[in-house]
Motif scaffolding. Structure first.
Motif, PDB file in Angstrom:
ATOM      1  N   ASP A 184     -36.688  50.220  32.959  1.00 23.29           N
ATOM      2  CA  ASP A 184     -36.993  49.914  34.354  1.00 23.29           C
ATOM      3  C   ASP A 184     -35.898  50.505  35.245  1.00 23.29           C
ATOM      4  O   ASP A 184     -34.784  49.979  35.322  1.00 23.29           O
ATOM      5  N   VAL A 185     -36.202  51.595  35.909  1.00 24.69           N
ATOM      6  CA  VAL A 185     -35.219  52.293  36.747  1.00 24.69           C
ATOM      7  C   VAL A 185     -34.842  51.451  37.958  1.00 24.69           C
ATOM      8  O   VAL A 185     -33.683  51.444  38.404  1.00 24.69           O
ATOM      9  N   GLN A 186     -35.794  50.704  38.513  1.00 19.00           N
ATOM     10  CA  GLN A 186     -35.535  49.882  39.691  1.00 19.00           C
ATOM     11  C   GLN A 186     -34.448  48.839  39.412  1.00 19.00           C
ATOM     12  O   GLN A 186     -33.487  48.698  40.178  1.00 19.00           O
ATOM     13  N   SER A 187     -34.596  48.098  38.320  1.00 23.56           N
ATOM     14  CA  SER A 187     -33.597  47.082  37.982  1.00 23.56           C
ATOM     15  C   SER A 187     -32.258  47.726  37.615  1.00 23.56           C
ATOM     16  O   SER A 187     -31.196  47.179  37.903  1.00 23.56           O
ATOM     17  N   ALA A 188     -32.315  48.912  36.968  1.00 22.67           N
ATOM     18  CA  ALA A 188     -31.082  49.614  36.634  1.00 22.67           C
ATOM     19  C   ALA A 188     -30.340  50.070  37.889  1.00 22.67           C
ATOM     20  O   ALA A 188     -29.105  49.998  37.968  1.00 22.67           O
ATOM     21  N   LEU A 189     -31.079  50.528  38.889  1.00 24.11           N
ATOM     22  CA  LEU A 189     -30.465  50.916  40.162  1.00 24.11           C
ATOM     23  C   LEU A 189     -29.852  49.715  40.872  1.00 24.11           C
ATOM     24  O   LEU A 189     -28.772  49.812  41.471  1.00 24.11           O
ATOM     25  N   GLU A 190     -30.540  48.587  40.795  1.00 27.59           N
ATOM     26  CA  GLU A 190     -30.006  47.371  41.426  1.00 27.59           C
ATOM     27  C   GLU A 190     -28.707  46.942  40.747  1.00 27.59           C
ATOM     28  O   GLU A 190     -27.768  46.488  41.414  1.00 27.59           O
ATOM     29  N   GLU A 191     -28.648  47.098  39.432  1.00 28.32           N
ATOM     30  CA  GLU A 191     -27.416  46.772  38.712  1.00 28.32           C
ATOM     31  C   GLU A 191     -26.308  47.765  39.043  1.00 28.32           C
ATOM     32  O   GLU A 191     -25.151  47.393  39.200  1.00 28.32           O
ATOM     33  N   LEU A 192     -26.683  49.044  39.170  1.00 32.12           N
ATOM     34  CA  LEU A 192     -25.711  50.082  39.542  1.00 32.12           C
ATOM     35  C   LEU A 192     -25.141  49.819  40.930  1.00 32.12           C
ATOM     36  O   LEU A 192     -23.973  50.111  41.198  1.00 32.12           O
ATOM     37  N   LYS A 193     -25.948  49.244  41.790  1.00 29.87           N
ATOM     38  CA  LYS A 193     -25.535  48.962  43.161  1.00 29.87           C
ATOM     39  C   LYS A 193     -24.319  48.043  43.219  1.00 29.87           C
ATOM     40  O   LYS A 193     -23.470  48.163  44.108  1.00 29.87           O
ATOM     41  N   GLY A 194     -24.217  47.122  42.252  1.00 32.27           N
ATOM     42  CA  GLY A 194     -23.106  46.185  42.248  1.00 32.27           C
ATOM     43  C   GLY A 194     -21.859  46.693  41.557  1.00 32.27           C
ATOM     44  O   GLY A 194     -20.825  46.016  41.562  1.00 32.27           O
ATOM     45  N   LYS A 195     -21.938  47.898  40.967  1.00 33.69           N
ATOM     46  CA  LYS A 195     -20.778  48.432  40.235  1.00 33.69           C
ATOM     47  C   LYS A 195     -19.705  48.981  41.170  1.00 33.69           C
ATOM     48  O   LYS A 195     -18.522  48.944  40.869  1.00 33.69           O
ATOM     49  N   ILE A 196     -20.133  49.528  42.315  1.00 33.05           N
ATOM     50  CA  ILE A 196     -19.197  50.139  43.258  1.00 33.05           C
ATOM     51  C   ILE A 196     -19.442  49.543  44.635  1.00 33.05           C
ATOM     52  O   ILE A 196     -20.567  49.592  45.145  1.00 33.05           O
ATOM     53  N   ARG A 197     -18.395  48.999  45.224  1.00 34.35           N
ATOM     54  CA  ARG A 197     -18.536  48.356  46.533  1.00 34.35           C
ATOM     55  C   ARG A 197     -18.303  49.382  47.638  1.00 34.35           C
ATOM     56  O   ARG A 197     -17.171  49.713  47.987  1.00 34.35           O
TER      57      ARG A 197
END
Length: 309
Positions: A184-197
């Motif tokens: 699921d690319v959508q959920s992976a992108l959402e998780e990536l979003k929290g990696k870098i502020r």
């Protein structure tokens, strides 16, 4: 005589630590663990959450340092900072005792203890600049590739070798998650979003998520990436303006401290009065308090301004 007593005291303390098998790191973690521990009861916890009871100044300072370390992905560095802080605390006290100024012992001990935490505050801005610069490169090459092939995974794989940590680490985890854990690319992108502020990075992630449903929206990615360049230029100008007062403060501190050895060569009687009389030692301790307190305020007040596009 005083020097011999201090050396003997250091030897006794060292022997005690060796006999009890206590390391400086364990002691530092225990001390700062008590300081950073939360409220002991439900009532105290509720008062803190409702802000009816303020945290202690030291706890607020340490909580802020931990937040900076977490934001810069250096949380593992905190125990080392605590250990170094305790060592500098002891060094400051020993130095003041060696020059025979009892008033200066608590001043040097407490002041030296905060040097590692001040260093974190100063280095945090440089870390954020490096991350922003790396993000600008990473998002630019990935966006260019995505506009060409309209496949996010292929775009990231093509350019992953050109990226540097911590941005590269975040995108490597993104690829691993999509390929091996969940497609699921959508959920992976959402998780990536929290990696870098970073606000622009979060906006780019949201736009990329929208592109997964409608690829014609890929043209919105280019203006978002351009914001990183504009933000970097403006932040550079703001940082230059903020650094000027800090440089003036450092110059004044160096001038004040250099007057002490200079006085020894110009007038030894004045130097003796300053270093070996009650009034002189007290004034020297007050000067130390002024320098350390001013340093804390200057670092806080000259914190880099982050411009957000």
């Amino acid at each position: 005589m005083i020097t011999l007593r201090i050396v003997a005291l250091i030897g006794m303390i060292t022997g005690f630590f060796i006999l009890c098998r206590i390391s400086v790191a364990d002691m530092a973690n225990g001390i700062f663990g008590m300081v950073t521990s939360g409220p002991k009861g439900i009532r105290e916890s509720i008062l803190e959450q409702t802000r009816k009871k303020k945290k202690s100044w030291l706890r607020r300072e340490i909580d802020e340092i931990q937040a900076i370390l977490e934001a810069t992905d250096k949380t593992a560095m905190f125990p080392k900072l605590c250990t170094l802080s305790v060592i500098l605390f002891a060094c400051g006290a020993v130095f003041a005792a060696l020059i025979g100024n009892m008033f200066l012992i608590p001043v040097m001990a407490v002041g030296m203890m905060f040097i590692p935490f001040w260093y974190v505050r100063l280095s945090a801005s440089h870390f954020k600049k490096n991350v922003s610069a790396e993000l600008e490169t990473a998002l630019s090459v990935i966006t260019t590739a995505y506009i060409r092939n309209e496949d996010l995974l292929t775009s990231v794989e093509e350019n992953i070798t050109h990226l540097n940590p911590p941005v590269r680490t975040a995108f490597e985890e993104f690829l691993t998650r999509v390929k091996l854990v969940n497609s699921d690319v959508q959920s992976a992108l959402e998780e990536l979003k929290g990696k870098i502020r970073n606000d622009v990075f979060e906006e780019w992630i949201d736009a990329m998520k929208a592109c997964q449903y409608d690829r014609t929206l890929k043209t919105t990615l280019v203006p978002i990436v351009a914001k990183l360049s504009d933000t970097r230029v403006v932040n550079g100008e703001l940082d230059y303006l903020v650094q000027a007062p800090r440089k003036e403060f450092i110059t004044m501190v160096v001038l004040v401290l250099s007057n002490i050895p200079l006085m020894y060569f110009l007038n030894k009687e004045w130097y003796h009065t300053l270093m070996h009389t009650f009034g002189g030692q007290f004034m020297l301790a007050l000067s130390g308090v002024a320098i350390f307190v001013s340093t804390a305020f200057v670092i806080k007040l000259t914190k880099p301004i982050e411009y957000r596009s």
